[in-house]
Scaffold this motif. Structure first.
Motif, PDB file in Angstrom:
ATOM      1  N   SER A  49       4.935  19.255  -3.187  1.00 52.76           N
ATOM      2  CA  SER A  49       4.352  19.241  -1.837  1.00 52.76           C
ATOM      3  C   SER A  49       3.617  17.926  -1.820  1.00 52.76           C
ATOM      4  O   SER A  49       4.405  17.366  -0.357  1.00 52.76           O
ATOM      5  CB  SER A  49       4.221  20.578  -0.769  1.00 52.76           C
ATOM      6  OG  SER A  49       4.930  21.907  -0.933  1.00 52.76           O
ATOM      7  N   CYS A  50       2.406  18.420  -2.314  1.00 55.53           N
ATOM      8  CA  CYS A  50       2.238  16.884  -1.686  1.00 55.53           C
ATOM      9  C   CYS A  50       2.778  15.687  -2.072  1.00 55.53           C
ATOM     10  O   CYS A  50       2.878  14.295  -1.092  1.00 55.53           O
ATOM     11  CB  CYS A  50       0.804  16.416  -2.763  1.00 55.53           C
ATOM     12  SG  CYS A  50      -0.336  17.691  -2.708  1.00 55.53           S
ATOM     13  N   ALA A  51       3.822  15.596  -3.248  1.00 57.07           N
ATOM     14  CA  ALA A  51       4.588  14.225  -3.422  1.00 57.07           C
ATOM     15  C   ALA A  51       5.603  14.407  -1.845  1.00 57.07           C
ATOM     16  O   ALA A  51       5.208  13.211  -1.361  1.00 57.07           O
ATOM     17  CB  ALA A  51       5.275  14.624  -5.149  1.00 57.07           C
ATOM     18  N   VAL A  52       6.265  15.114  -1.422  1.00 56.65           N
ATOM     19  CA  VAL A  52       6.597  14.665  -0.607  1.00 56.65           C
ATOM     20  C   VAL A  52       6.179  14.406   0.869  1.00 56.65           C
ATOM     21  O   VAL A  52       6.585  13.467   1.533  1.00 56.65           O
ATOM     22  CB  VAL A  52       7.722  16.257   0.286  1.00 56.65           C
ATOM     23  CG1 VAL A  52       8.360  15.976   1.934  1.00 56.65           C
ATOM     24  CG2 VAL A  52       8.610  16.531  -0.445  1.00 56.65           C
ATOM     25  N   VAL A  53       4.781  15.196   1.040  1.00 54.08           N
ATOM     26  CA  VAL A  53       4.278  14.397   2.162  1.00 54.08           C
ATOM     27  C   VAL A  53       3.549  12.898   1.904  1.00 54.08           C
ATOM     28  O   VAL A  53       3.972  11.772   2.994  1.00 54.08           O
ATOM     29  CB  VAL A  53       2.473  15.311   2.244  1.00 54.08           C
ATOM     30  CG1 VAL A  53       1.165  14.459   3.138  1.00 54.08           C
ATOM     31  CG2 VAL A  53       2.609  16.445   2.668  1.00 54.08           C
ATOM     32  N   VAL A  54       3.408  12.529   1.105  1.00 53.19           N
ATOM     33  CA  VAL A  54       2.994  10.617   0.733  1.00 53.19           C
ATOM     34  C   VAL A  54       4.106  10.126   0.736  1.00 53.19           C
ATOM     35  O   VAL A  54       4.196   8.965   1.325  1.00 53.19           O
ATOM     36  CB  VAL A  54       2.609  10.695  -0.760  1.00 53.19           C
ATOM     37  CG1 VAL A  54       2.531   9.472  -1.184  1.00 53.19           C
ATOM     38  CG2 VAL A  54       1.686  11.252  -1.208  1.00 53.19           C
ATOM     39  N   GLU A  55       5.675  10.160   0.416  1.00 53.03           N
ATOM     40  CA  GLU A  55       6.735   9.916   0.657  1.00 53.03           C
ATOM     41  C   GLU A  55       7.275  10.054   2.012  1.00 53.03           C
ATOM     42  O   GLU A  55       7.605   8.674   2.877  1.00 53.03           O
ATOM     43  CB  GLU A  55       7.646  10.294  -0.112  1.00 53.03           C
ATOM     44  CG  GLU A  55       7.900  10.565  -1.250  1.00 53.03           C
ATOM     45  CD  GLU A  55       9.471  10.886  -1.817  1.00 53.03           C
ATOM     46  OE1 GLU A  55       9.709  10.668  -3.035  1.00 53.03           O
ATOM     47  OE2 GLU A  55       9.452  11.944  -1.309  1.00 53.03           O
ATOM     48  N   GLU A  56       7.048  10.986   2.952  1.00 56.16           N
ATOM     49  CA  GLU A  56       7.085  10.802   4.491  1.00 56.16           C
ATOM     50  C   GLU A  56       5.785   9.823   5.037  1.00 56.16           C
ATOM     51  O   GLU A  56       6.049   9.887   6.285  1.00 56.16           O
ATOM     52  CB  GLU A  56       7.054  11.806   4.683  1.00 56.16           C
ATOM     53  CG  GLU A  56       8.066  13.118   4.685  1.00 56.16           C
ATOM     54  CD  GLU A  56       8.123  14.834   4.890  1.00 56.16           C
ATOM     55  OE1 GLU A  56       7.256  15.120   5.482  1.00 56.16           O
ATOM     56  OE2 GLU A  56       9.228  15.590   3.840  1.00 56.16           O
ATOM     57  N   ALA A  57       4.982  10.540   4.722  1.00 47.81           N
ATOM     58  CA  ALA A  57       4.149   9.267   5.350  1.00 47.81           C
ATOM     59  C   ALA A  57       3.922   8.084   5.606  1.00 47.81           C
ATOM     60  O   ALA A  57       3.838   7.150   6.227  1.00 47.81           O
ATOM     61  CB  ALA A  57       2.243   9.825   4.496  1.00 47.81           C
ATOM     62  N   ALA A  58       4.843   7.605   3.939  1.00 41.34           N
ATOM     63  CA  ALA A  58       4.810   5.635   3.786  1.00 41.34           C
ATOM     64  C   ALA A  58       4.821   5.190   5.355  1.00 41.34           C
ATOM     65  O   ALA A  58       4.303   3.773   5.722  1.00 41.34           O
ATOM     66  CB  ALA A  58       5.574   5.205   2.496  1.00 41.34           C
ATOM     67  N   PRO A  59       6.661   5.264   5.520  1.00 39.18           N
ATOM     68  CA  PRO A  59       6.551   4.330   6.935  1.00 39.18           C
ATOM     69  C   PRO A  59       5.820   4.232   7.469  1.00 39.18           C
ATOM     70  O   PRO A  59       5.543   3.776   8.539  1.00 39.18           O
ATOM     71  CB  PRO A  59       7.667   5.037   7.572  1.00 39.18           C
ATOM     72  CG  PRO A  59       8.379   6.269   5.858  1.00 39.18           C
ATOM     73  CD  PRO A  59       7.175   6.659   5.674  1.00 39.18           C
ATOM     74  N   VAL A  60       4.529   5.536   8.158  1.00 41.58           N
ATOM     75  CA  VAL A  60       4.091   5.038   8.979  1.00 41.58           C
ATOM     76  C   VAL A  60       2.097   4.705   8.859  1.00 41.58           C
ATOM     77  O   VAL A  60       1.759   3.618   9.248  1.00 41.58           O
ATOM     78  CB  VAL A  60       3.609   7.047   9.602  1.00 41.58           C
ATOM     79  CG1 VAL A  60       2.485   6.862  10.446  1.00 41.58           C
ATOM     80  CG2 VAL A  60       4.599   7.317  10.331  1.00 41.58           C
ATOM     81  N   LEU A  61       2.307   4.899   7.091  1.00 38.32           N
ATOM     82  CA  LEU A  61       0.763   4.770   6.522  1.00 38.32           C
ATOM     83  C   LEU A  61       0.867   3.555   5.850  1.00 38.32           C
ATOM     84  O   LEU A  61      -0.894   2.576   5.503  1.00 38.32           O
ATOM     85  CB  LEU A  61       0.194   6.360   5.318  1.00 38.32           C
ATOM     86  CG  LEU A  61       0.370   7.317   6.553  1.00 38.32           C
ATOM     87  CD1 LEU A  61      -0.914   7.896   6.067  1.00 38.32           C
ATOM     88  CD2 LEU A  61      -1.154   6.482   7.680  1.00 38.32           C
ATOM     89  N   ALA A  62       1.889   2.977   5.181  1.00 33.96           N
ATOM     90  CA  ALA A  62       1.860   1.995   4.359  1.00 33.96           C
ATOM     91  C   ALA A  62       1.600   0.248   5.364  1.00 33.96           C
ATOM     92  O   ALA A  62       0.651  -0.420   5.218  1.00 33.96           O
ATOM     93  CB  ALA A  62       2.929   1.451   4.227  1.00 33.96           C
ATOM     94  N   PRO A  63       2.125   0.442   7.158  1.00 39.43           N
ATOM     95  CA  PRO A  63       1.412  -0.674   8.197  1.00 39.43           C
ATOM     96  C   PRO A  63      -0.577  -0.581   7.978  1.00 39.43           C
ATOM     97  O   PRO A  63      -0.983  -1.573   8.021  1.00 39.43           O
ATOM     98  CB  PRO A  63       2.295  -0.243   8.852  1.00 39.43           C
ATOM     99  CG  PRO A  63       3.638   0.084   8.444  1.00 39.43           C
ATOM    100  CD  PRO A  63       3.019   0.878   7.843  1.00 39.43           C
ATOM    101  N   VAL A  64      -0.806   1.200   8.216  1.00 37.44           N
ATOM    102  CA  VAL A  64      -2.127   1.243   7.976  1.00 37.44           C
ATOM    103  C   VAL A  64      -3.052   0.113   6.789  1.00 37.44           C
ATOM    104  O   VAL A  64      -4.242  -0.199   7.132  1.00 37.44           O
ATOM    105  CB  VAL A  64      -2.190   2.302   8.496  1.00 37.44           C
ATOM    106  CG1 VAL A  64      -3.385   2.743   8.471  1.00 37.44           C
ATOM    107  CG2 VAL A  64      -1.741   2.890   9.930  1.00 37.44           C
TER     108      VAL A  64
END
Length: 413
Positions: A49-64
């Motif tokens: 589940s943590c892996a999925v969270v990281v993947e789903e967060a990438a589009p939002v948090l990579a620019p941050v």
């Protein structure tokens, strides 16, 4: 509150909490309370589940991440991808009884890879049954804080808490009597200070490096220039396992300098959010000033700046610098620069190059470059480093350090 700065502009982005003793005590107590149930849980689903969270967060948090750290957006996205893969890997690991969790871990991460190095501590700790209190660098707290909140939604309460703040937050955390283990990535100087704290129970350090690369006679500089250059300058040179000094043996020297300079002059330096940027800014003003000072000092001592140096304008931009005629009496050679400057030292013999490469206290990684790979491997075997490679330097993990670059010890309670 703690201000977060954009290294591309030098301007404040936002503020995050500046935590103190009360927040540390609350987080550690919550981690300790959550520990018994977490150890008794089958944690594989939670790590997935943590892996999925990281993947789903990438589009939002990579620019941050790009905004607060400076790295090009594609590198920020790659950092998230690597972090997700790490969670998946440890979801499949079945730890034996000797590595079972034993209470809360304090994890202290640096600013060069905030997501990757946080997950490098979280994933194995979770797999082993540990709860974690994570403190990111005050230079790059924003992405970690956001990601930590998202991960906490798929983990039991108290298993993960992220505390942001400036010194002495780290010291308060690792000195708390409820902390059973400490994981730290950072400078050797800080690691030495940490080792003097008697309250620690178990300690794992990944400290600084000053990685050497030896280029042997007969090597074609043009054939290795791109790989050697990016082994030094990826992430604006802010990588512990980057090439930080080159020892070129005999007549290959001039060709190595010229080939590296040719690559450097073509590289696009700019805001990491701008398409086409290959190297972003140095992360912070003190680091920019240190790299500038080491470069100026080397030039005053006889080094020649072939190309590169600080750039005008807002932000902490520094074009990749190639220093010719550097020598081992210069701090830019003997100390870790952790930035976009690369000294090239002229050596007469392979023995001289090996001796100089082994003369510094850090022992993280090293490399040897040459046409005859068997001979290069023989030379590589003489380097005192945790990890040594032939005709490459930064490759897939794992890697290990030696001497001042790494430590793992149990300390008295």
């Amino acid at each position: 509150m703690l201000a977060v700065e954009d290294p591309a502009t030098g301007q404040r982005i936002t503020d995050v909490p500046d935590c103190g003793p009360a927040e540390v005590d609350k987080a550690v107590r919550a981690a300790a309370a959550a520990s018994p149930a977490w150890r008794a849980t089958d944690r594989r689903a939670a790590l997935m589940s943590c892996a999925v969270v990281v993947e789903e967060a990438a589009p939002v948090l990579a620019p941050v991440l790009t905004e607060e750290q400076g790295k090009p957006l594609r590198e920020a996205e790659a950092e998230f991808a690597g972090a997700a893969a790490r969670f998946r890997y440890f979801a499949g690991v079945r730890p034996g009884s000797r590595v079972a969790g034993d209470g809360p871990v304090a994890a202290l991460t640096p600013w060069n890879f905030p997501v990757q190095l946080a997950v490098a501590m979280l994933a194995p700790a979770f797999a082993a049954g540990n709860t974690v209190v994570l403190k990111p660098s005050p230079r790059t707290p924003l992405t970690t804080l956001h990601l930590g909140r998202m991960l906490a939604e798929v983990l039991p309460p108290g298993v993960l808490t992220v505390l942001t703040g400036q010194d002495p937050l780290g010291e308060l955390l690792i000195a708390h009597p409820g902390i059973r283990q400490v994981a730290f990535t950072g400078s050797a100087e800080t690691g030495k200070r940490m080792a003097a704290t008697p309250e620690w129970r178990q300690l794992a350090l990944e400290l600084g490096g000053n990685d050497p690369a030896i280029v042997l006679p007969g090597t074609d500089p043009a054939a290795i220039a791109e790989r050697l250059f990016w082994s030094a300058f990826a992430n604006c040179g802010q990588i512990g396992v980057a090439v930080e000094r080159i020892y070129a043996v005999g007549p290959v020297y001039d060709g190595v300098v010229e080939a590296l300079a040719a690559v450097a002059t073509e590289v696009v330096v700019g805001d990491g959010r701008t398409p086409g940027t290959q190297i972003g800014p140095v992360n912070n003003r003190p680091r920019h000033d240190r790299v500038t000072g080491l470069t100026d000092e080397a030039r005053a001592s006889g080094a020649r700046i072939v190309t590169g140096g600080p750039l005008d304008g807002p932000g902490y931009f520094f074009a990749p610098a190639i220093l010719a005629e550097a020598h081992d009496g210069m701090r830019v050679v003997t100390e870790e620069q952790f930035g976009p400057v690369l000294p090239v030292v002229r050596c007469s013999t392979v023995d001289e190059a090996v001796g100089l490469a082994n003369a510094t206290a850090p022992g993280l990684c090293g490399s040897v470059w040459g046409l005859d790979e068997e001979h290069a491997a023989e030379v590589a075997a003489r380097l005192v480093c945790g990890t040594v490679r032939v005709n490459e330097h930064r490759a897939d993990e794992p890697f290990a350090g030696s001497r001042w670059s790494a430590s793992r010890a149990g300390l008295r309670a």
